[in-house]
Design an enzyme around this catalytic site. Structure first.
Site, PDB file in Angstrom:
ATOM      1  N   GLN A   1       4.803 -87.591 -20.217  1.00  0.00           N
ATOM      2  CA  GLN A   1       3.729 -88.450 -20.701  1.00  0.00           C
ATOM      3  C   GLN A   1       3.771 -88.683 -22.133  1.00  0.00           C
ATOM      4  O   GLN A   1       3.936 -87.640 -22.732  1.00  0.00           O
ATOM      5  CB  GLN A   1       2.511 -88.058 -20.132  1.00  0.00           C
ATOM      6  CG  GLN A   1       2.256 -88.053 -18.690  1.00  0.00           C
ATOM      7  CD  GLN A   1       1.010 -87.406 -18.366  1.00  0.00           C
ATOM      8  OE1 GLN A   1       0.682 -86.910 -17.233  1.00  0.00           O
ATOM      9  NE2 GLN A   1       0.091 -86.954 -19.327  1.00  0.00           N
ATOM     10  N   GLY A   2       4.295 -89.776 -22.753  1.00  0.00           N
ATOM     11  CA  GLY A   2       4.150 -89.911 -24.089  1.00  0.00           C
ATOM     12  C   GLY A   2       2.899 -90.110 -24.630  1.00  0.00           C
ATOM     13  O   GLY A   2       2.544 -91.361 -25.104  1.00  0.00           O
TER      14      GLY A   2
ATOM     15  N   SER B   1       0.377 -87.581 -26.659  1.00  0.00           N
ATOM     16  CA  SER B   1       0.043 -87.004 -27.864  1.00  0.00           C
ATOM     17  C   SER B   1       0.981 -87.463 -29.097  1.00  0.00           C
ATOM     18  O   SER B   1       1.847 -87.646 -28.920  1.00  0.00           O
ATOM     19  CB  SER B   1      -0.077 -85.403 -27.765  1.00  0.00           C
ATOM     20  OG  SER B   1      -1.081 -85.135 -26.945  1.00  0.00           O
TER      21      SER B   1
ATOM     22  N   SER C   1       5.052 -82.488 -22.698  1.00  0.00           N
ATOM     23  CA  SER C   1       5.640 -81.275 -21.785  1.00  0.00           C
ATOM     24  C   SER C   1       6.897 -81.852 -20.754  1.00  0.00           C
ATOM     25  O   SER C   1       7.012 -82.970 -20.384  1.00  0.00           O
ATOM     26  CB  SER C   1       4.289 -81.251 -20.710  1.00  0.00           C
ATOM     27  OG  SER C   1       3.206 -80.701 -21.597  1.00  0.00           O
TER      28      SER C   1
ATOM     29  N   GLU D   1      -4.594 -86.005 -13.368  1.00  0.00           N
ATOM     30  CA  GLU D   1      -4.326 -84.794 -13.950  1.00  0.00           C
ATOM     31  C   GLU D   1      -5.457 -83.580 -14.025  1.00  0.00           C
ATOM     32  O   GLU D   1      -5.378 -82.553 -13.361  1.00  0.00           O
ATOM     33  CB  GLU D   1      -4.022 -85.133 -15.494  1.00  0.00           C
ATOM     34  CG  GLU D   1      -3.496 -83.596 -16.297  1.00  0.00           C
ATOM     35  CD  GLU D   1      -3.517 -83.845 -17.762  1.00  0.00           C
ATOM     36  OE1 GLU D   1      -2.580 -83.766 -18.098  1.00  0.00           O
ATOM     37  OE2 GLU D   1      -4.561 -84.550 -18.452  1.00  0.00           O
TER      38      GLU D   1
END
Length: 366
Positions: free
Chosen positions: A114-115, A117, A149, A232
């Site tokens: 996941q892009g 932050s 992550s 999530e």
């Protein structure tokens, strides 16, 4: 046949051969192999609909699967972000081409991250500044993501970008699916205190992303993001149950042989703490299965799971004693150091406490 009976038969068939192949089942390659093994029986994503390669299990049934995996001592599968977060988002929002990635997500042939932050937009995700400018058949992407992550292992990304800089913070954001082999993408590992490089910072310089990679409507990426984050948090509720299973195994293994009263007390406290978080998670998942929207308990469960997880790691290290401190028994040390990230992942503790204070307790901001 119940879920427990069917999955138990699968484990009895597959676990011996898997353990023969791997001395350390926590290694990345072993976790990928285990995901592929699970996928042969459609157990990699048991909550996914059957038409997409899952089993269509209800949340309480998924909890049973997680507990059985914890009892076997298995780590979380390699492609957990693709399975728990990105895959369900593609199912909900993706076009036919985007959903064609689902089989590869299940098998581990594609690893998704996941892009989200950014250096100045971590927990305040709506402040993201990575921009995408539409130019004909492509979006031109420029910006930076950090603390991604599984970024060093990922092949694809669900990327949040700002497509309308004039809109309010939560508006003008779009979601894109991105192949990380696209020219202009630079992935740099971040070495953690445990010596591993599971996180990465990702730089985008004039990256061309096809318009058809738009996930959901343009400038409606916040809605897509809420789908991802909702899955999530639901996954964390299931992981809270797995965490309790880990502690149950630890108590069975160490309580009878641990003579120090303080450590025995710690084991009992960890059992109670994880039991509370696990049952809150199970109750929330049961309501979700009935069609209800989870409320403030999502935040409470995440907070309990992360802080309790760190205390469990501290107890494991204390049980290891001198051997753990000196590194002779490396597993408790590795778990302790890795667990430092729990109070950041999925929302930092400080931000979660602020959310609870404002939205649950109704306290003023100042």
């Amino acid at each position: 046949m119940s879920v427990a009976e069917e999955f138990g038969a699968f484990l009895a068939s597959e676990v011996p051969g898997f353990r023969e192949r791997w001395d350390d089942i926590s290694e990345w390659a072993a976790r990928v192999d285990w995901q592929r093994t699970l996928n042969t029986g459609r157990w990699a994503a048991p909550a996914w609909p059957e038409e997409h390669g899952g089993r269509g299990l209800e949340p309480h049934e998924v909890v049973v699967v997680e507990e059985m995996l914890a009892a076997e001592g298995f780590p979380i599968i390699a492609g957990v972000l693709g399975i728990n977060n990105v895959g369900p988002t593609l199912i909900a929002w993706g076009n036919e081409e985007q959903q064609s990635h689902l089989p590869a997500i299940l098998s581990g042939d594609e690893m998704w991250c996941q892009g989200f932050s950014e250096p100045n937009a971590g927990s305040d995700l709506a402040s993201l500044r990575t921009k995408a400018v539409r130019d004909g058949a492509h979006f031109v992407v420029n910006g930076q993501k950090i603390w991604t992550s599984n970024g060093t292992h990922a092949t694809h990304m669900e990327l949040l970008v700002r497509t309308d800089p004039q809109a309010a913070k939560h508006k003008g954001i779009s979601a894109l699916t991105v192949d990380l082999s696209t020219p202009g993408i630079d992935i740099r590992p971040i070495r953690q205190i445990n010596g591993e490089e599971g996180f990465a910072e990702v730089f985008f310089t004039d990256v061309l992303v096809p318009v058809e990679n738009l996930l959901g409507p343009e400038n409606q990426g916040w809605r897509v993001t809420m789908t991802t984050l909702g899955h999530e948090r639901s996954a964390i509720a299931a992981l809270a149950r797995r965490q309790h299973g880990d502690v149950v195994a630890l108590v069975h293994d160490r309580l009878a042989t641990t003579t120090a009263p303080s450590l025995r007390d710690e084991l009992v406290r960890r059992y109670i703490e994880t039991f509370v978080a696990a049952n809150m998670g199970e109750q929330m998942l049961a309501r979700v299965a009935e069609g209800e929207q989870p409320g403030a308990e999502q935040t409470v469960i995440k907070l309990l799971w992360s802080e309790t997880g760190q205390r469990v790691d501290e107890t494991r290290l204390a049980l290891a004693g001198v051997n753990g401190v000196l590194g002779r028994d490396p597993d408790p040390v590795k778990q302790y150091l890795t667990g430092r990230a729990l109070t950041i992942a999925g929302g930092t503790t400080q931000v979660l406490k602020n959310i609870m204070a404002e939205r649950v307790l109704g306290l003023p901001k100042e």
